[in-house]
Design a protein around this motif. Sequence first.
Motif, PDB file in Angstrom:
ATOM      1  N   LYS A  26      56.778  41.673  47.117  1.00  0.00           N
ATOM      2  CA  LYS A  26      57.444  41.500  48.003  1.00  0.00           C
ATOM      3  C   LYS A  26      57.672  40.266  47.719  1.00  0.00           C
ATOM      4  O   LYS A  26      57.497  38.988  48.177  1.00  0.00           O
ATOM      5  N   ASP A  27      58.898  39.986  47.697  1.00  0.00           N
ATOM      6  CA  ASP A  27      59.562  38.252  47.351  1.00  0.00           C
ATOM      7  C   ASP A  27      59.301  37.582  48.586  1.00  0.00           C
ATOM      8  O   ASP A  27      59.847  37.292  48.859  1.00  0.00           O
ATOM      9  N   SER A  28      59.669  38.653  50.126  1.00  0.00           N
ATOM     10  CA  SER A  28      60.063  38.109  50.829  1.00  0.00           C
ATOM     11  C   SER A  28      59.175  36.840  51.727  1.00  0.00           C
ATOM     12  O   SER A  28      59.533  36.464  52.119  1.00  0.00           O
ATOM     13  N   LEU A  29      58.154  37.163  51.200  1.00  0.00           N
ATOM     14  CA  LEU A  29      56.391  36.414  50.991  1.00  0.00           C
ATOM     15  C   LEU A  29      56.560  35.249  50.031  1.00  0.00           C
ATOM     16  O   LEU A  29      55.996  34.305  50.697  1.00  0.00           O
ATOM     17  N   THR A  30      57.725  34.770  49.608  1.00  0.00           N
ATOM     18  CA  THR A  30      57.446  33.700  48.699  1.00  0.00           C
ATOM     19  C   THR A  30      57.306  32.487  49.475  1.00  0.00           C
ATOM     20  O   THR A  30      56.069  31.898  48.962  1.00  0.00           O
ATOM     21  N   LEU A  55      57.188  26.761  46.296  1.00  0.00           N
ATOM     22  CA  LEU A  55      58.021  26.459  46.514  1.00  0.00           C
ATOM     23  C   LEU A  55      59.106  26.133  45.956  1.00  0.00           C
ATOM     24  O   LEU A  55      60.184  25.715  46.530  1.00  0.00           O
ATOM     25  N   GLY A  56      58.747  25.954  44.472  1.00  0.00           N
ATOM     26  CA  GLY A  56      60.198  26.139  43.167  1.00  0.00           C
ATOM     27  C   GLY A  56      60.468  24.462  43.877  1.00  0.00           C
ATOM     28  O   GLY A  56      61.268  23.943  43.241  1.00  0.00           O
ATOM     29  N   MET A 115      47.410  37.828  49.250  1.00  0.00           N
ATOM     30  CA  MET A 115      49.109  37.418  49.898  1.00  0.00           C
ATOM     31  C   MET A 115      49.502  37.503  48.228  1.00  0.00           C
ATOM     32  O   MET A 115      50.965  37.225  48.566  1.00  0.00           O
ATOM     33  N   PHE A 116      48.637  36.999  47.689  1.00  0.00           N
ATOM     34  CA  PHE A 116      48.968  37.225  46.125  1.00  0.00           C
ATOM     35  C   PHE A 116      49.738  38.738  45.727  1.00  0.00           C
ATOM     36  O   PHE A 116      49.644  39.162  44.956  1.00  0.00           O
ATOM     37  N   PHE A 117      48.726  39.379  45.985  1.00  0.00           N
ATOM     38  CA  PHE A 117      48.679  40.774  45.524  1.00  0.00           C
ATOM     39  C   PHE A 117      50.448  40.971  46.603  1.00  0.00           C
ATOM     40  O   PHE A 117      50.714  42.573  45.175  1.00  0.00           O
ATOM     41  N   LEU A 118      50.375  40.880  47.158  1.00  0.00           N
ATOM     42  CA  LEU A 118      51.589  41.251  48.518  1.00  0.00           C
ATOM     43  C   LEU A 118      52.853  40.988  47.332  1.00  0.00           C
ATOM     44  O   LEU A 118      53.915  41.900  47.192  1.00  0.00           O
ATOM     45  N   LEU A 119      52.563  39.590  47.406  1.00  0.00           N
ATOM     46  CA  LEU A 119      53.694  38.741  46.554  1.00  0.00           C
ATOM     47  C   LEU A 119      54.706  39.488  44.422  1.00  0.00           C
ATOM     48  O   LEU A 119      55.264  39.902  44.417  1.00  0.00           O
ATOM     49  N   LEU A 120      52.917  39.653  44.344  1.00  0.00           N
ATOM     50  CA  LEU A 120      53.271  39.570  42.784  1.00  0.00           C
ATOM     51  C   LEU A 120      52.793  41.433  42.221  1.00  0.00           C
ATOM     52  O   LEU A 120      53.212  41.895  41.230  1.00  0.00           O
ATOM     53  N   LEU A 157      45.405  28.688  62.070  1.00  0.00           N
ATOM     54  CA  LEU A 157      46.236  28.151  61.666  1.00  0.00           C
ATOM     55  C   LEU A 157      47.573  27.791  60.957  1.00  0.00           C
ATOM     56  O   LEU A 157      48.567  27.774  60.733  1.00  0.00           O
ATOM     57  N   ALA A 158      46.716  27.480  59.608  1.00  0.00           N
ATOM     58  CA  ALA A 158      47.519  27.573  58.537  1.00  0.00           C
ATOM     59  C   ALA A 158      48.018  28.771  58.622  1.00  0.00           C
ATOM     60  O   ALA A 158      49.628  28.792  57.567  1.00  0.00           O
ATOM     61  N   LEU A 159      47.533  29.848  58.405  1.00  0.00           N
ATOM     62  CA  LEU A 159      48.530  31.318  58.316  1.00  0.00           C
ATOM     63  C   LEU A 159      49.712  31.040  59.641  1.00  0.00           C
ATOM     64  O   LEU A 159      51.247  31.331  58.692  1.00  0.00           O
ATOM     65  N   VAL A 160      49.666  31.041  60.727  1.00  0.00           N
ATOM     66  CA  VAL A 160      50.682  31.271  61.143  1.00  0.00           C
ATOM     67  C   VAL A 160      52.249  29.933  60.815  1.00  0.00           C
ATOM     68  O   VAL A 160      53.257  30.342  61.552  1.00  0.00           O
ATOM     69  N   VAL A 161      51.150  28.157  60.902  1.00  0.00           N
ATOM     70  CA  VAL A 161      52.464  27.286  60.010  1.00  0.00           C
ATOM     71  C   VAL A 161      53.014  27.790  59.096  1.00  0.00           C
ATOM     72  O   VAL A 161      54.484  27.489  58.933  1.00  0.00           O
ATOM     73  N   SER A 162      52.283  28.301  58.060  1.00  0.00           N
ATOM     74  CA  SER A 162      53.240  28.065  57.007  1.00  0.00           C
ATOM     75  C   SER A 162      53.953  29.715  57.219  1.00  0.00           C
ATOM     76  O   SER A 162      54.864  29.402  56.508  1.00  0.00           O
ATOM     77  N   GLY A 163      53.801  30.828  58.677  1.00  0.00           N
ATOM     78  CA  GLY A 163      54.338  31.931  58.486  1.00  0.00           C
ATOM     79  C   GLY A 163      56.163  30.874  59.227  1.00  0.00           C
ATOM     80  O   GLY A 163      57.360  31.514  58.700  1.00  0.00           O
ATOM     81  N   LEU A 164      56.300  30.146  59.764  1.00  0.00           N
ATOM     82  CA  LEU A 164      57.222  29.934  60.854  1.00  0.00           C
ATOM     83  C   LEU A 164      57.527  28.987  59.379  1.00  0.00           C
ATOM     84  O   LEU A 164      59.268  28.818  59.365  1.00  0.00           O
ATOM     85  N   LEU A 165      56.645  28.260  58.803  1.00  0.00           N
ATOM     86  CA  LEU A 165      58.119  27.282  57.602  1.00  0.00           C
ATOM     87  C   LEU A 165      59.100  28.451  56.597  1.00  0.00           C
ATOM     88  O   LEU A 165      59.855  28.078  56.434  1.00  0.00           O
ATOM     89  N   GLY A 166      58.074  29.573  56.138  1.00  0.00           N
ATOM     90  CA  GLY A 166      58.986  30.676  55.300  1.00  0.00           C
ATOM     91  C   GLY A 166      60.101  31.140  56.431  1.00  0.00           C
ATOM     92  O   GLY A 166      61.425  31.312  55.402  1.00  0.00           O
ATOM     93  N   ARG A 167      59.938  31.335  57.529  1.00  0.00           N
ATOM     94  CA  ARG A 167      61.083  31.936  58.270  1.00  0.00           C
ATOM     95  C   ARG A 167      61.591  30.859  58.112  1.00  0.00           C
ATOM     96  O   ARG A 167      63.379  31.236  58.011  1.00  0.00           O
ATOM     97  N   GLN A 168      61.781  30.023  58.710  1.00  0.00           N
ATOM     98  CA  GLN A 168      62.861  28.559  58.790  1.00  0.00           C
ATOM     99  C   GLN A 168      63.411  28.267  57.701  1.00  0.00           C
ATOM    100  O   GLN A 168      64.922  28.462  57.925  1.00  0.00           O
TER     101      GLN A 168
END
Length: 217
Positions: free
Chosen positions: A136-140, A21-22, A127-132, A183-194
């Motif tokens: 897929k940087d959009s999933l960071t 998350l930086g 997800m680590f595989f997709l990202l690294l 729920l963690a996956l859904v919330v994480s997706g919403l926070l990332g999209r936000q």
Amino acid sequence: MGSVGLLYVGAVLFINGLMLLGRISGKAAAPMNYFVGVMQVVFPTLMILQSNGDTAVVLGASGLYLFGFTYLYVALNQTFNLDGEGLGWFSLFVAVVAIVMGYLNFTTVNDPVFGAIWLIWAVLWFMFFLLLGLRKDSLTRMTGWFTVIVAHLTGTIPALFLLTGEYRSDAFWTWVMAIGGLLALVVSGLLGRQHDTATTDPHRPEPTPRRPGRAAV
């Protein structure tokens, strides 16, 4: 997985999620990855040496290496500024093995809560595989939030229950864990999209870029 080791899995995943998350730098996150990585290699080795060939003990120890190698890989990548592609493909291997571990916990070990936990870890490492691995940087951001939440859902909280003797593995708590992971996956997706929506707002001032460790997990 031992309760002490699980507690520190929660700690290091929390640190690595903040790195994605930086919030902290890769260099700052490296020491914790070294600490937990070494612990998760030394402990299972001792367990196997003392197992007298007990297949259940060896099975339990084998899963710890997946974490130990991951965290040492992260630490080395951050220390030497290496590319994260190799770690990404190793994460795919971990994700596949985690599915098998989940199945064995449901069937052989008779610990369905940890069966659900292993499946959540399979999603996380995929997800680590997709990202690294696939870059897929959009999933960071989504991966970072999921890592932070899962750190406590599958690491810190179960470890504290185990340490206090309050751990229960039955159908009710298995469903609680499974729904919590979803729920963690859904919330994480919403926070990332936000965050993505906010940063593409034409009226929003351009932020100063902060690079999380590119080899972060």
